[in-house]
Design an enzyme around this catalytic site. Sequence first.
Site, short mmCIF file in Angstrom:
data_model
loop_
_atom_site.label_atom_id
_atom_site.label_comp_id
_atom_site.label_asym_id
_atom_site.label_seq_id
_atom_site.Cartn_x
_atom_site.Cartn_y
_atom_site.Cartn_z
N ARG A 84 -17.58 32.24 34.79
CA ARG A 84 -17.76 30.29 34.75
C ARG A 84 -16.59 30.18 33.40
NH1 ARG A 84 -22.34 30.39 38.58
NH2 ARG A 84 -23.06 27.83 38.38
N ARG A 130 -33.91 22.40 44.94
CA ARG A 130 -33.70 23.15 43.73
C ARG A 130 -33.68 21.79 42.78
NH1 ARG A 130 -29.02 27.95 44.27
NH2 ARG A 130 -28.56 26.62 42.10
N LYS A 145 -20.11 30.00 48.16
CA LYS A 145 -20.26 31.12 47.31
C LYS A 145 -20.82 32.58 48.19
CE LYS A 145 -19.41 30.19 42.96
NZ LYS A 145 -19.77 28.43 43.31
N ARG A 165 -29.39 20.77 50.86
CA ARG A 165 -29.42 22.18 50.54
C ARG A 165 -31.34 22.06 50.21
NH1 ARG A 165 -26.58 26.28 47.30
NH2 ARG A 165 -26.98 25.42 45.44
N ARG A 183 -23.25 19.16 37.30
CA ARG A 183 -22.60 20.50 37.44
C ARG A 183 -20.89 20.56 37.81
NH1 ARG A 183 -26.89 22.67 42.10
NH2 ARG A 183 -25.60 24.42 42.31
P1 AMP Z 1 -25.23 28.85 41.08
O1 AMP Z 1 -26.63 29.54 41.32
O2 AMP Z 1 -24.36 29.87 40.48
O3 AMP Z 1 -25.19 27.64 40.85
O4 AMP Z 1 -26.14 28.71 38.79
C1 AMP Z 1 -27.19 28.06 38.26
C2 AMP Z 1 -27.25 28.17 37.60
O5 AMP Z 1 -26.98 29.73 36.76
C3 AMP Z 1 -25.66 27.30 36.23
O6 AMP Z 1 -26.23 26.09 36.95
C4 AMP Z 1 -26.25 27.84 35.15
O7 AMP Z 1 -26.95 26.67 34.92
C5 AMP Z 1 -26.59 29.49 35.24
N1 AMP Z 1 -24.78 29.62 35.83
C6 AMP Z 1 -24.79 31.34 36.73
N2 AMP Z 1 -23.67 31.90 35.89
C7 AMP Z 1 -24.03 31.60 35.24
C8 AMP Z 1 -22.85 31.85 33.94
N3 AMP Z 1 -21.34 32.41 34.83
N4 AMP Z 1 -22.21 31.67 33.11
C9 AMP Z 1 -23.23 30.22 32.62
N5 AMP Z 1 -24.65 29.39 33.80
C10 AMP Z 1 -24.45 30.31 34.53
#
Ligand code: AMP
Length: 208
Positions: A88, A155, A13, A122, A166
Site C-alpha cells: 500500500r 466494520r 479485491k 457492507r 481510507r
Molecule cells: P483492508 O481490509 O484491506 O481495507 O484493510 C483494513 C485496514 O488494515 C486498513 O485500513 C489499514 O489500517 C490496515 N492495512 C491493511 N493492509 C495494510 C497495508 N498494506 N499497510 C498498512 N496498513 C494496512
Amino acid sequence: MNLIFLGPPGAGKGTIAAIVKDAYKIPHISTGDLFRANIKNETELGKQVKEILASGNLVPDEITIKMVENRLSESDANDGYILDGFPRTIAQADALASMSDVDYVVNFVIERETILKRLSGRRVCKSTGRTYHILYNPPKVEGIDDETGEPLIQRDDDKEEAILNRLDVYEKSTAPLIDYYKKKGLLIDLDASKSPEEIFEAFKKVIR
Ligand code: AMP
C-alpha cells in the site's frame, strides 16, 4: 502465479480474490484480514494496530512488512499467492520486490461514488468474516448471518468518516503504486464497476 490486487478499499479485491483462490489454488493473503484476526485474538500485534484500523489510517510499514514476510514464508505460498491490500506504499512495494517476484499487478479501477455506496452498505459476520451488502447481496433475514444465525455488524472502518479517510489515504499513499508497477510493465487494469462474474472473466482473458 504471484499476484498483487491493487485498488481502493471497496473495489471488490477481496471478492475476486476468493474466486481466483479457488480457481487457481493459490492462497488469498489479505493484510486487512490478518490484522483483523490479530485484533480478534487479542494478540500483541492486534493490540498495537486496533486503533489504527478503526481510524482507517495505515499501519506502519515496518510492522506490515514483517507480517507479510512471515506469511509469504509459509509453505502454501510457495507456488503462488494473491496479495490483497499489500503493498500500500512505495516502501512496502520495494520490500516486496526484495522478497519475491511478482507476475501481475491487477489494478481495480472504480469511481469514488460507487465505492461509497458499496462500503457504506457492507455488513459482516464477525465470527466467519462472511460479507453481505444491504442492497446488492442481502442476507436472507435482515441483519442476520445466513449460516450461523449471528447478528451482522458494520466494520468500524466502513462508517462514513473512516471510509472518506481510507479513500484519502489510498489516493495519497497507494495510488502512486499504479505508476510504479506500470513502469515495471506489470500492471493490468480491470473495470471493477462490473459484476464479480464479469470481472473474473476479464481477469482470465488478460492473464492468459
Ligand atoms: P483492508 O481490509 O484491506 O481495507 O484493510 C483494513 C485496514 O488494515 C486498513 O485500513 C489499514 O489500517 C490496515 N492495512 C491493511 N493492509 C495494510 C497495508 N498494506 N499497510 C498498512 N496498513 C494496512
